[in-house]
Design an enzyme around this catalytic site. Structure first.
Site, short mmCIF file in Angstrom:
data_model
loop_
_atom_site.label_atom_id
_atom_site.label_comp_id
_atom_site.label_asym_id
_atom_site.label_seq_id
_atom_site.Cartn_x
_atom_site.Cartn_y
_atom_site.Cartn_z
N SER A 60 0.79 -1.23 0.00
CA SER A 60 0.00 0.00 0.00
C SER A 60 0.82 1.27 0.00
CB SER A 60 -0.96 0.00 1.20
OG SER A 60 -1.99 -0.92 0.99
N TYR A 299 5.47 11.90 8.84
CA TYR A 299 4.59 11.33 7.83
C TYR A 299 5.03 9.90 7.52
CZ TYR A 299 3.27 16.17 7.43
OH TYR A 299 2.84 17.44 7.72
N ASP A 302 3.04 3.02 4.41
CA ASP A 302 3.36 1.63 4.68
C ASP A 302 2.70 0.73 3.66
OD1 ASP A 302 4.68 2.51 6.92
OD2 ASP A 302 3.26 1.68 8.37
N GLY A 303 3.14 -0.52 3.60
CA GLY A 303 2.49 -1.47 2.74
C GLY A 303 2.83 -2.90 3.10
N GLY A 307 3.39 -11.59 2.39
CA GLY A 307 4.76 -12.03 2.68
C GLY A 307 5.84 -11.01 2.42
#
Length: 458
Positions: A60, A299, A302-303, A307
């Site tokens: 993401s 700020y 993330d993603g 896995g």
């Protein structure tokens, strides 16, 4: 740069072994200087070493790239963040007439649109985002438009991508290359798995037990429907190039202006509150999470894929960015430990701990009890002996892959009237945070955890 890189590298190697994560690539941008290293292996079956040029799935974090491209449309006067989506996609429709008519790009960037992610099977072809938009005519609202923050993993940014496609006259993948990857000089970043150099790619891993150790994931990529919200692959150097844009008024390291300083300020300063403020941050900007670290604004983007994981933190006050890409996890405690080692060496603010529970709170537990669910996820909250418990009901396939029971129960420890800690005894899990809130009708209406919102169903 005052980082003891040999010490940090050794510490990361120790943490990888303890957490069962095969590899990590770490990069730091501080005062215009870059330090980077990689530890571990790309694939436990081949044993090939990870390097600073290893390509990881960013999950993401992709949303920040898509948001940057969309803000270029704003700079060009082609879109207005507060105009209805129908202005640009005239046939746009969901089940709720008000949401159909009034949802805006800002709602989509904020994750406040509330549209359930029911978009059928849009396939893997070039018309995937067009089909997603066509398929949501019957999609209901998880919550009324603008009522709360509730993360949209794929749909919200797919709608933004479709606007980009219509206005640019090309597919989202080409839009990203032409608007961002090429101008920024990104040579190792792509949006399609077919474009990835497999000889440089990390393989995702799952860990079901510390004794077994990491195993190669049975699902090696996300469907193309997740593209604008989750399918970019990159290296730590290329991610730090995006970080440079965010730190330097929209300008890439090669001097190319990517977005205007005004649009970048809008991305950072236009915000909505997040019901669970502790796990990631108390506010959400336009494609960025807004964190409060001991009074300093940081700020984040993330993603996670199946896995692989990506973490980026931007500290404008100290002209610093830290990125870590891994092929195992996710574990928030791992990222916190690695980043705090680096930030301590730099003398900057560090990541605050989660709050402590407040034993003096006297809550009416009946207001929280109930079932909160969405397709594929069900939480049951019940009181027993004066204590609240949350039970997560896993679908059988998910439980089988993880070799876990299909019902996992956790104690909820109150931090405030709406916020709870969810500790765990599982060595493979970290303490989570949960918000149970909106008592408009007496009982709580929503449960929010890991950025996702779940409405009461019973």
């Amino acid at each position: 740069m005052t980082i003891d890189m040999p010490r940090i590298r050794t510490r990361v190697a120790e943490l990888l072994a303890g957490y069962g994560i095969p590899s990590a690539a770490v990069g730091v941008l501080h005062d215009g200087q870059i330090a980077e290293f990689a530890v571990g292996v790309k694939n436990v079956e081949t044993g090939e070493a990870a390097t600073i040029d290893t390509v990881y799935q960013c999950g993401s974090m992709t949303k920040t790239w898509t948001a940057l491209a969309f803000m270029q449309l704003v700079d060009e006067g082609k879109v207005d963040l507060d105009e209805p989506v129908r202005t640009y996609l005239p046939g746009f429709r969901v089940a709720d007439p008000e949401a159909s008519a009034k949802v805006t790009p800002r709602h989509l960037l904020y994750h406040t649109n509330g549209i359930e992610e029911i978009y059928g099977d849009p396939g893997e072809n070039d018309d995937v985002y067009e089909r997603m938009v066509e398929n949501i005519g019957d999609a209901p609202q998880v919550f009324p438009l603008g009522r709360t923050h509730g993360y949209s993993a794929a749909l919200g940014y797919a709608i933004l991508a479709r606007i980009l496609e219509v206005l640019d006259g090309k597919r989202w993948d080409d839009v990203m290359h032409d608007r961002l990857f090429d101008p920024m000089g990104l040579t190792s970043t792509s949006s399609r798995r077919e474009q990835v150099d497999e000889t440089r790619a990390a393989t995702g891993h799952l860990i079901r037990s510390l004794d077994e150790g990491p195993i190669v994931t049975p699902v090696d990529f996300l469907p193309r429907a997740f593209g604008p919200g989750g399918n970019i692959t990159s290296t730590i150097r290329d991610v730090l190039t995006m970080a440079h844009v965010l730190l330097h008024e929209g300008t890439a390291p090669n001097g190319t202006p990517i977005v205007s300083a005004e649009s970048l300020r809008e991305m950072m300063r236009s915000r909505v509150p997040v019901p669970d403020p502790y796990m990631f941050g108390p506010e959400w900007g336009l494609g960025l999470i807004v964190c409060d670290w001991r009074g300093e604004t940081v700020y984040a983007t993330d993603g996670s894929t199946i896995g692989q994981n990506a973490r980026l933190r931007i500290l404008p006050g100290s002209d610093t960015a830290v990125v870590m890409l891994t092929n195992g996890g996710p574990r928030e405690s791992f990222y916190r430990k690695v980043f705090n080692e680096i930030l301590t060496d730099l003398g900057t603010v560090t990541i605050p701990d989660l709050p402590a529970p407040d034993p003096t709170l006297n809550l009416d537990l009946s207001r929280y009890e109930g079932v909160y669910e969405r397709p594929g996820t069900r939480y049951e909250v019940a009181a027993d002996g004066g204590t609240l418990y949350l039970t997560l009901v896993l679908d059988p396939m998910h439980a089988d892959v993880l070799q876990k029971p299909d019902r996992l129960s956790y104690e909820l420890l109150p931090v405030s009237e709406t916020h709870f800690l969810m500790p765990t005894t599982d060595p493979l899990e970290d303490t989570q945070t949960v918000a149970i809130y909106d008592f408009t009708d007496g009982a709580a209406r929503y449960l929010h955890t890991n950025c996702r919102v779940h409405p009461r169903s019973g």
